[in-house]
Design an enzyme around this catalytic site. Structure first.
Site, short mmCIF file in Angstrom:
data_model
loop_
_atom_site.label_atom_id
_atom_site.label_comp_id
_atom_site.label_asym_id
_atom_site.label_seq_id
_atom_site.Cartn_x
_atom_site.Cartn_y
_atom_site.Cartn_z
N LYS A 159 -7.24 -55.75 17.37
CA LYS A 159 -6.66 -55.46 18.68
C LYS A 159 -7.80 -54.95 19.57
CE LYS A 159 -2.61 -53.20 20.76
NZ LYS A 159 -1.92 -54.40 21.23
N ALA A 160 -8.66 -55.88 19.93
CA ALA A 160 -9.90 -55.56 20.64
C ALA A 160 -9.73 -55.77 22.14
CB ALA A 160 -11.04 -56.42 20.10
#
Length: 308
Positions: A159-160
């Site tokens: 979840k960048a």
């Protein structure tokens, strides 16, 4: 609409006033997207505020950091406690939580490893993500012209922050054309997810959802919805889903921390099922909200009581 402020933000181990939570303009994260984050909700229950999915969210935060080689200078236990402390410090009964890990200010080059890793935890009050009526009436969406990244380009399981440029393009396009949200296809043309939600297809009594191989983020709420559907005896098939399957579905729904469980009433102007929330979606949705608001027993242990 401006985001509602809380009093404090947890920043690298201490609480500071909301308006003082600042970073340098040459911080690595601003130039190269080197951040990972989580979105977590706190619900008001009869026994006080409770965090939904605290452990899996914190675990995913650390996994995201591991994937992009950004070690957090805190343990999972320390981050979990800081989340609880932030809720208490800001006197929330219900809120949204944003833990963010990012590369700060030191040097400026593509290689981030010389830059310090910093962590913030912010909390604020936030209502229905896709609109107040969305939970019951559903939302109108469109398939985006943008695709999700190929598996050997960006790490979809992280979840960048950098990945969300793609999501921004999807949701802006959808809203520009009058839709609430967009559905993204993967690089092979199969259904992937929404700009910030996982998607489920109900057809002939079975529930389909894209697999990890379809460039999805494996959502925490996605896992909750799968568990509830399986409890109720619905077959869950994680597989490739062609675009046209969306149009002939009996029901469609999104899942996500922000979106919770939201029905989809149309795709590309094609009415889905009865054109509003379907019975299977409502069944899963009703059970989900009953658990997270404390109306029924938290038999899965999804909630962490803040005042325990």
């Amino acid at each position: 609409m401006a985001m509602p402020k809380s009093e404090f933000i947890w920043f690298d181990g201490e609480f500071i006033p909301w308006d003082e939570a600042k970073i340098h303009v040459l911080s690595h994260v601003l130039h190269y997207g080197t951040s990972v984050f989580e979105g977590i909700r706190v619900y008001q229950t009869p026994t006080g505020p409770a965090v939904l999915g605290l452990e899996p969210h914190v675990k995913r935060l650390f996994n995201s950091c591991k994937i992009i080689n950004m070690p957090i200078p805190f343990s999972q236990e320390e981050i979990s406690q800081a989340i609880i402390d932030a809720i208490v410090r800001n006197k929330h009964n219900a809120c949204y939580i944003r833990p963010l890990v990012f590369r700060g200010y030191e040097t400026l080059g593509v290689d981030p490893r010389a830059c310090p890793v910093q962590v913030i935890i912010a909390t604020w009050e936030w209502g229905a993500y896709l609109g107040a009526d969305a939970i019951e009436k559903g939302v109108d969406v469109a398939v985006s012209s943008w695709r999700r990244m190929a598996p050997d380009t960006h790490p979809a399981m992280a979840k960048a922050g950098g990945n969300y440029i793609n999501s921004q393009m999807v949701v802006m396009e959808a809203k520009r054309h009058g839709y609430v949200e967009g559905i993204v296809l993967d690089v092979q043309g199969y259904v992937s997810e929404g700009s910030g939600e996982n998607i489920f297809v109900v057809l002939d009594g079975k529930i389909y959802t894209p697999s990890m191989g379809n460039s999805i983020l494996t959502g925490i709420t996605r896992g909750f919805a799968i568990a509830l559907a399986e409890e109720k005896g619905y077959p869950i098939l994680e597989q490739q889903i062609p675009r046209e399957m969306l149009y002939i579905a009996d029901e469609l729904f999104f899942t996500g921390t922000a979106a919770e469980i939201t029905p989809i009433k149309s795709v590309d102007g094609v009415e889905i099922g009865i054109g509003s929330r379907g019975p299977i979606t409502e069944e899963i949705q009703s059970e989900f909200f009953s658990i997270i608001t404390g109306e029924v027993n938290d038999r899965h242990g999804w909630l962490t009581q803040v005042n325990a």
